[in-house]
Design a protein around this motif. Sequence first.
Motif, PDB file in Angstrom:
ATOM      1  N   ILE A   4      -8.525  -0.999  12.178  1.00  0.00           N
ATOM      2  CA  ILE A   4      -8.845   0.262  11.495  1.00  0.00           C
ATOM      3  C   ILE A   4     -10.316   0.590  11.691  1.00  0.00           C
ATOM      4  CG2 ILE A   4      -8.940   1.446   9.268  1.00  0.00           C
ATOM      5  CD1 ILE A   4      -6.432  -0.164   8.475  1.00  0.00           C
TER       6      ILE A   4
ATOM      7  N   ALA B 257     -11.225   5.085   7.697  1.00  0.00           N
ATOM      8  CA  ALA B 257     -10.148   5.400   6.755  1.00  0.00           C
ATOM      9  C   ALA B 257     -10.604   6.509   5.819  1.00  0.00           C
ATOM     10  CB  ALA B 257      -9.768   4.160   5.961  1.00  0.00           C
TER      11      ALA B 257
ATOM     12  N   ARG C  36      -2.976   3.742  -0.836  1.00  0.00           N
ATOM     13  CA  ARG C  36      -3.772   3.422   0.355  1.00  0.00           C
ATOM     14  C   ARG C  36      -4.469   4.692   0.835  1.00  0.00           C
ATOM     15  NH1 ARG C  36      -1.853  -1.517   2.720  1.00  0.00           N
ATOM     16  NH2 ARG C  36       0.281  -2.043   2.141  1.00  0.00           N
TER      17      ARG C  36
ATOM     18  N   VAL D 155      -5.901   7.136   8.563  1.00  0.00           N
ATOM     19  CA  VAL D 155      -6.695   6.085   9.209  1.00  0.00           C
ATOM     20  C   VAL D 155      -6.828   6.396  10.695  1.00  0.00           C
ATOM     21  CG1 VAL D 155      -6.241   4.111   7.692  1.00  0.00           C
ATOM     22  CG2 VAL D 155      -4.590   4.691   9.480  1.00  0.00           C
TER      23      VAL D 155
ATOM     24  N   VAL E 114      -7.072   4.279  14.103  1.00  0.00           N
ATOM     25  CA  VAL E 114      -6.764   2.907  14.516  1.00  0.00           C
ATOM     26  C   VAL E 114      -7.012   2.741  16.015  1.00  0.00           C
ATOM     27  CG1 VAL E 114      -4.888   1.214  14.728  1.00  0.00           C
ATOM     28  CG2 VAL E 114      -5.027   2.666  12.702  1.00  0.00           C
TER      29      VAL E 114
ATOM     30  N   THR F  30       0.390   4.992   6.185  1.00  0.00           N
ATOM     31  CA  THR F  30       0.785   3.943   5.241  1.00  0.00           C
ATOM     32  C   THR F  30       1.408   2.760   5.964  1.00  0.00           C
ATOM     33  OG1 THR F  30       1.116   5.456   3.395  1.00  0.00           O
ATOM     34  CG2 THR F  30       2.415   3.450   3.360  1.00  0.00           C
TER      35      THR F  30
ATOM     36  N   GLN G 150      -1.115   0.659   7.960  1.00  0.00           N
ATOM     37  CA  GLN G 150      -1.951  -0.174   7.085  1.00  0.00           C
ATOM     38  C   GLN G 150      -1.158  -1.355   6.539  1.00  0.00           C
ATOM     39  OE1 GLN G 150      -4.861   2.242   4.511  1.00  0.00           O
ATOM     40  NE2 GLN G 150      -3.430   3.802   5.221  1.00  0.00           N
ATOM     41  N   HIS G 151       0.100  -1.104   6.187  1.00  0.00           N
ATOM     42  CA  HIS G 151       0.978  -2.169   5.687  1.00  0.00           C
ATOM     43  C   HIS G 151       1.162  -3.255   6.759  1.00  0.00           C
ATOM     44  CE1 HIS G 151       4.894  -3.453   3.572  1.00  0.00           C
ATOM     45  NE2 HIS G 151       4.928  -4.093   4.727  1.00  0.00           N
TER      46      HIS G 151
ATOM     47  N   ASP H  48      -2.080  -5.186   7.523  1.00  0.00           N
ATOM     48  CA  ASP H  48      -2.276  -6.155   6.431  1.00  0.00           C
ATOM     49  C   ASP H  48      -1.560  -7.479   6.729  1.00  0.00           C
ATOM     50  OD1 ASP H  48      -3.902  -4.818   4.675  1.00  0.00           O
ATOM     51  OD2 ASP H  48      -2.359  -4.400   3.171  1.00  0.00           O
TER      52      ASP H  48
END
Length: 175
Positions: A80, A83, A106, A110, A112, A132, A135-136, A139
């Motif tokens: 990322i 954001a 969130r 973003v 990326v 979303t 990002q999930h 993570d």
Amino acid sequence: MPKLKIILAPDPRLKRVCMSVNSVGEKTRQLMDDMLETMYAAPGIGLSAPQVGADIRVIVTDVAREGEDPRPYKMADPYILEAADNAVKYEEGCLSFPDQYSDVARPEWVRVAYLDEHSVLRELRAEGLLATCLQHEIDHLDGLLFVDHLTSLKRNMILRKMKKTKRQLQAETVA
Ligand code: NI
């Protein structure tokens, strides 16, 4: 192509920090294809390598709705760059947490950077569900699960349910 087995939480393999890929070769490309197939079959909109037992920084996503053309992304070493300041809430689920859903806030968009399946460095600005989802999945590569964004009360409730689900599945396998 064999479908991959998705690891269910809680599991220590989902809590590892994954290794960088650096250069996408034939083996990683094959993993990306197998992961995408496994994700579509589940069905789901995102999957990360640690969820199928590979501790490398690879994710796949496709947030196209039913009836729309597929929009698959295969990413190695996603990162990322930038954001949004503001956050939005989405109800999230995870293929490692069947039937468990919860709102997670969130950043709304973003930017990326990632390596595609040909090891070409690319950049993507994502918003909405794709933001979303990315990002999930990113993570996951740092051992972070969507429940880690919840209050400990909610997290423990979901983890207790998952332990019960896993015990039931194991009992069925033995029986
Ligand atoms: Ni997940």
